[in-house]
Design a protein around this motif. Structure first.
Motif, PDB file in Angstrom:
ATOM      1  N   LEU A 188     -27.478 -20.014  18.472  1.00  8.51           N
ATOM      2  CA  LEU A 188     -27.358 -18.560  18.289  1.00  8.51           C
ATOM      3  C   LEU A 188     -28.639 -17.837  18.719  1.00  8.51           C
ATOM      4  O   LEU A 188     -28.613 -16.644  19.021  1.00  8.51           O
ATOM      5  N   LYS A 189     -29.758 -18.562  18.752  1.00  4.83           N
ATOM      6  CA  LYS A 189     -31.033 -17.919  19.085  1.00  4.83           C
ATOM      7  C   LYS A 189     -30.978 -17.292  20.472  1.00  4.83           C
ATOM      8  O   LYS A 189     -30.570 -17.955  21.432  1.00  4.83           O
ATOM      9  N   GLY A 190     -31.407 -16.066  20.575  1.00  3.68           N
ATOM     10  CA  GLY A 190     -31.457 -15.386  21.864  1.00  3.68           C
ATOM     11  C   GLY A 190     -30.127 -14.769  22.281  1.00  3.68           C
ATOM     12  O   GLY A 190     -30.059 -14.036  23.253  1.00  3.68           O
ATOM     13  N   LYS A 225     -23.326  -8.141   9.070  1.00  4.90           N
ATOM     14  CA  LYS A 225     -24.474  -9.042   9.306  1.00  4.90           C
ATOM     15  C   LYS A 225     -25.741  -8.238   9.538  1.00  4.90           C
ATOM     16  O   LYS A 225     -26.808  -8.538   8.997  1.00  4.90           O
ATOM     17  N   ALA A 254     -32.814  -9.595  23.313  1.00  5.11           N
ATOM     18  CA  ALA A 254     -31.399  -9.229  23.182  1.00  5.11           C
ATOM     19  C   ALA A 254     -31.176  -8.328  21.972  1.00  5.11           C
ATOM     20  O   ALA A 254     -30.070  -7.822  21.769  1.00  5.11           O
ATOM     21  N   LYS A 297     -31.001  -5.272  19.506  1.00  4.96           N
ATOM     22  CA  LYS A 297     -30.954  -3.810  19.466  1.00  4.96           C
ATOM     23  C   LYS A 297     -31.939  -3.288  18.422  1.00  4.96           C
ATOM     24  O   LYS A 297     -32.218  -2.097  18.367  1.00  4.96           O
TER      25      LYS A 297
HETATM   26  C1  G6P Z   1     -32.310 -11.972  19.534  1.00  7.12           C
HETATM   27  C2  G6P Z   1     -32.171 -13.048  18.476  1.00  7.12           C
HETATM   28  C3  G6P Z   1     -30.725 -13.338  18.156  1.00  7.12           C
HETATM   29  C4  G6P Z   1     -29.990 -12.049  17.854  1.00  7.12           C
HETATM   30  C5  G6P Z   1     -30.088 -11.101  19.035  1.00  7.12           C
HETATM   31  C6  G6P Z   1     -29.411  -9.757  18.765  1.00  7.12           C
HETATM   32  O1  G6P Z   1     -32.027 -12.507  20.768  1.00  7.12           O
HETATM   33  O2  G6P Z   1     -32.810 -14.245  18.901  1.00  7.12           O
HETATM   34  O3  G6P Z   1     -30.684 -14.211  17.060  1.00  7.12           O
HETATM   35  O4  G6P Z   1     -28.628 -12.301  17.573  1.00  7.12           O
HETATM   36  O5  G6P Z   1     -31.463 -10.846  19.303  1.00  7.12           O
HETATM   37  O6  G6P Z   1     -30.132  -9.093  17.779  1.00  7.12           O
HETATM   38  P1  G6P Z   1     -29.660  -7.779  17.029  1.00  7.12           P
HETATM   39  O7  G6P Z   1     -30.892  -7.364  16.267  1.00  7.12           O
HETATM   40  O8  G6P Z   1     -29.270  -6.786  18.086  1.00  7.12           O
HETATM   41  O9  G6P Z   1     -28.527  -8.156  16.173  1.00  7.12           O
END
Ligand code: G6P
Ligand code: MG
Length: 222
Positions: free
Chosen positions: A43-45, A77, A116, A118
């Motif tokens: 899930l990372k990234g 979430k 990634a 927001k």
């Molecule tokens: C990063 C994290 C992810 C996360 C994504 C979206 O890439 O590593 O774990 O899901 O950002 O983040 P957000 O804050 O938009 O939910």
């Protein structure tokens, strides 16, 4: 010449990766899907909606929810995640990052956030490091998320540099894959086996310095 450093945020600038994990694990529980640390690596990234899709697929629930329901789950979430991060302060900047940002500024290199998330602008505010960056790529502005190269190509463009003049810093396998797909040199932070595609893997952020970035970049483009 090395002109720009493209930084991932979560797990590189600060350890928000653990809060994303906690929030997904909690949501997973409600859905009946076990999100453990090993699965969390995947899930990372990865963007919010793509992460949810991976969790649902992992739990055999791929077609169970409508788009509106999935959006509501993502919001749930994120609300939990925002609760977890609201106490963050500049003390949560990972070791070695501030000295590196100072070095990069003194050397005149461009610095761009290619995350990634927001939530990236808000987190940079909490950490009081926004001014160290020349730009933040808006993840909503790129067609495909990591592991596609789009966000790093957009980062290079924002820095007014060619991909070959950049180096990317990541903690996620999907992020390293994205950097390499953009033909950019990659430095990874974390487990050398998980991040084997990177040009150099460092155990943690305290090992980062302009000298290490330059050395990695010079060897990679030679
Ligand atoms: C990063 C994290 C992810 C996360 C994504 C979206 O890439 O590593 O774990 O899901 O950002 O983040 P957000 O804050 O938009 O939910
Ligand atoms: Mg990350």
């Amino acid at each position: 010449m090395l002109k720009a450093v493209l930084f991932d945020l979560d797990g590189v600038i600060t350890d928000t990766a653990k809060f994303h994990f906690l929030a997904w694990r909690e949501l997973g529980k409600e859905l009946g899907v076990t999100v453990d640390e090993a699965f969390n690596e995947e899930l990372k990234g990865v963007s919010r909606m793509d992460s949810l899709e991976r969790i649902l697929a992992f739990g055999g629930l791929a077609d169970k929810y409508s788009l509106a329901e999935k959006e509501a789950l993502c919001t749930k979430k994120n609300d939990h995640y925002l609760e977890l991060i609201q106490e963050m302060t500049p003390a949560d900047i990972l070791p070695g990052i501030l000295p590196l940002l100072e070095e990069l500024r003194a050397a005149g290199l461009k610095t761009i956030i290619t995350s990634a998330s927001k939530n990236a602008p808000g987190i940079l505010e909490l950490l009081q490091v926004k001014d160290y960056f020349d730009g933040i790529v808006d993840p909503a502005s790129v067609a495909a998320g990591k592991p596609a190269p789009d966000i790093f190509l957009a980062g290079a463009a924002l820095a007014d540099a060619e991909p070959a003049e950049c180096i990317g810093v990541e903690d996620a396998a999907s992020g390293v894959e994205a950097i390499k797909a953009a033909n950019i040199t990659a430095v990874a932070i974390g487990d050398a086996e998980v991040l084997a595609q990177a040009d150099r893997v460092l155990p943690d952020t305290s090992a980062l310095s302009l000298a290490v970035l330059r050395d990695t970049w010079e060897k990679a483009i030679a």
